[in-house]
Motif scaffolding. Structure first.
Motif, short mmCIF file in Angstrom:
data_model
loop_
_atom_site.label_atom_id
_atom_site.label_comp_id
_atom_site.label_asym_id
_atom_site.label_seq_id
_atom_site.Cartn_x
_atom_site.Cartn_y
_atom_site.Cartn_z
N VAL A 124 0.84 -1.20 0.00
CA VAL A 124 0.00 0.00 0.00
C VAL A 124 0.87 1.25 0.00
O VAL A 124 0.63 2.20 -0.76
N ILE A 138 -4.43 4.97 7.12
CA ILE A 138 -4.72 3.58 6.80
C ILE A 138 -4.10 2.73 7.89
O ILE A 138 -2.86 2.67 8.00
N LEU A 173 -3.14 -0.67 9.15
CA LEU A 173 -2.93 -2.06 8.79
C LEU A 173 -2.09 -2.81 9.81
O LEU A 173 -1.95 -4.03 9.73
N VAL A 194 -9.23 4.48 7.25
CA VAL A 194 -9.49 3.17 6.68
C VAL A 194 -8.74 2.15 7.53
O VAL A 194 -7.55 2.33 7.80
N ALA A 210 -8.05 -2.14 8.74
CA ALA A 210 -8.14 -3.54 8.36
C ALA A 210 -8.98 -4.32 9.36
O ALA A 210 -8.70 -4.30 10.56
N LEU A 255 -12.36 -2.66 6.32
CA LEU A 255 -12.23 -3.60 5.21
C LEU A 255 -11.96 -5.00 5.74
O LEU A 255 -10.96 -5.23 6.44
N PHE A 292 -10.63 -8.31 5.05
CA PHE A 292 -9.77 -8.99 4.10
C PHE A 292 -10.05 -10.49 4.06
O PHE A 292 -10.25 -11.11 5.11
N ILE A 345 -5.98 -6.43 -3.55
CA ILE A 345 -6.28 -5.87 -2.23
C ILE A 345 -5.85 -4.40 -2.17
O ILE A 345 -6.61 -3.52 -1.72
N VAL A 361 -8.03 -1.06 -1.31
CA VAL A 361 -7.71 -0.20 -0.17
C VAL A 361 -7.61 1.26 -0.60
O VAL A 361 -8.18 2.16 0.03
N THR A 415 -10.86 2.82 -1.72
CA THR A 415 -11.69 3.08 -0.55
C THR A 415 -11.20 4.32 0.19
O THR A 415 -12.00 5.13 0.67
#
Length: 336
Positions: A16, A81, A83, A123, A125, A177, A179, A224, A228, A231
């Motif tokens: 990402v 983000i 993650l 955003v 995960a 999200l 996954f 993916i 991401v 989004t």
């Protein structure tokens, strides 16, 4: 944009971050480089973009409240983000406390950073594991997720609920999200494709649970990443997400909040996945067939119609193409 990405030394996070830099964003990377698996692999992922002029790296743990607060205060990201997390379903049996520290306490620190520094969109995960005991497939965001079967899934379910509360109380737009079984180059050494490839090349047997009969929505990492970032660019608003007197689990009538599945719509049986790997390696696998592990679900299948409708997301990479890409990367990386 200026984007804070947590977990940039991780499998998905590194992909990402690289994609954001390629399109011209500024990226603040945040990662602890813990030793859950080979730190050298994490450093090699970072090396692909560490010297990029638009990349800034922070080595710290999300559970360190002061470090997270300093990252937000110093760099003032527009979007985030998240993650970073303690990964792995089975490791929770050995070290449950680290899951709560990283995935719950750490996520709270991210939410607080977003709250106090005017972040435009978070955003984060989640995982298909939140569907837990649900066997109604394909899994839809509109289904109940009240019965997780692992602590990892429970922490991710907690993230979804925490994010909704912050979206409601403080108006922070949040998108979660879920996954579905991500694979590809630079993947984690504890995941099936990595383990299988290493074992087959070394002539060692592989453990195949549920006798290889379960199906997964195996999703290539590039697909993916595309989802991401699309989004990230679509900031949610309050949604008329109500069915009578009952809120829709996927949306919210009281907060700028959305949940999406992100995965491949075509589930593949594990035995077929192994067959494709054998073809790519030119070798047969020695399979030790075992029963389903505790906490594992027999099948997963992603309904991604909501994400398709929202951002035009549709996975493009087949298992045959994706596994071949992984094998090429693995052989090059490990001189196999």
């Amino acid at each position: 944009m200026k984007v804070l990405v947590t977990g940039t030394a991780g499998f998905i996070g590194s992909h990402v971050a690289l994609k954001l830099l390629e399109r011209g964003d500024q990226v603040i990377g945040f990662d602890s480089l813990n030793d859950y698996y080979d730190v050298n692999l994490k450093k090699a992922r970072l090396a692909r973009f560490m010297e990029h002029p638009n990349y800034t790296h922070i080595q710290a743990d999300l559970a360190d409240r002061a470090a997270v607060e300093a990252a937000f205060a110093t760099h003032k990201p527009q979007r985030v983000i998240n993650l970073a997390a303690q990964a792995g379903v089975r490791y929770a049996a050995e070290n449950p406390h680290v899951y709560v520290s990283s995935n719950v306490t750490g996520f709270l620190h991210v939410l607080e950073g977003c709250r106090h520094h005017g972040v435009e969109h978070l955003v984060f995960a989640s995982t298909s594991s939140v569907y837990g005991a649900n066997t109604n497939m394909p899994f839809s965001e509109h289904h109940s997720t009240e019965h997780p079967l692992t602590l990892y899934a429970a922490t991710k379910k907690a993230n979804e609920q925490m994010a909704h509360s912050y979206a409601h109380l403080y108006g922070i737009p949040c998108t979660g999200l879920r996954f579905f079984t991500v694979y590809g180059p630079w993947g984690r050494p504890d995941m099936a494709l990595f383990l299988f490839t290493k074992a087959v090349l070394e002539g060692k047997p592989i453990k195949v649970f549920n006798h290889g009969k379960h199906k997964r929505s195996f999703t290539y990492v590039d697909d993916i990443v595309e989802g991401v970032i699309r989004t990230l660019d679509k900031v949610p608003e309050k949604d008329a997400g109500w069915r009578g007197d009952t809120p829709d689990p996927a949306a919210s009538g009281v907060a700028p909040y959305r949940l999406y599945n992100i995965g491949n719509e075509q589930p593949v049986e594990l035995l077929r996945y192994i067959e494709v790997l054998e073809q790519c390696l030119g070798r047969k696998a020695q399979m030790e067939l075992l029963p389903l592990q505790a906490g594992d679900v027999p099948d997963t299948e992603a309904d991604v119609s909501e994400l398709i409708g929202a951002v035009g997301y549709r996975p493009q990479v087949t298992v045959e193409e994706g596994v071949a890409n992984f094998v090429r990367w693995y052989k090059g990386c490990y001189d196999a």
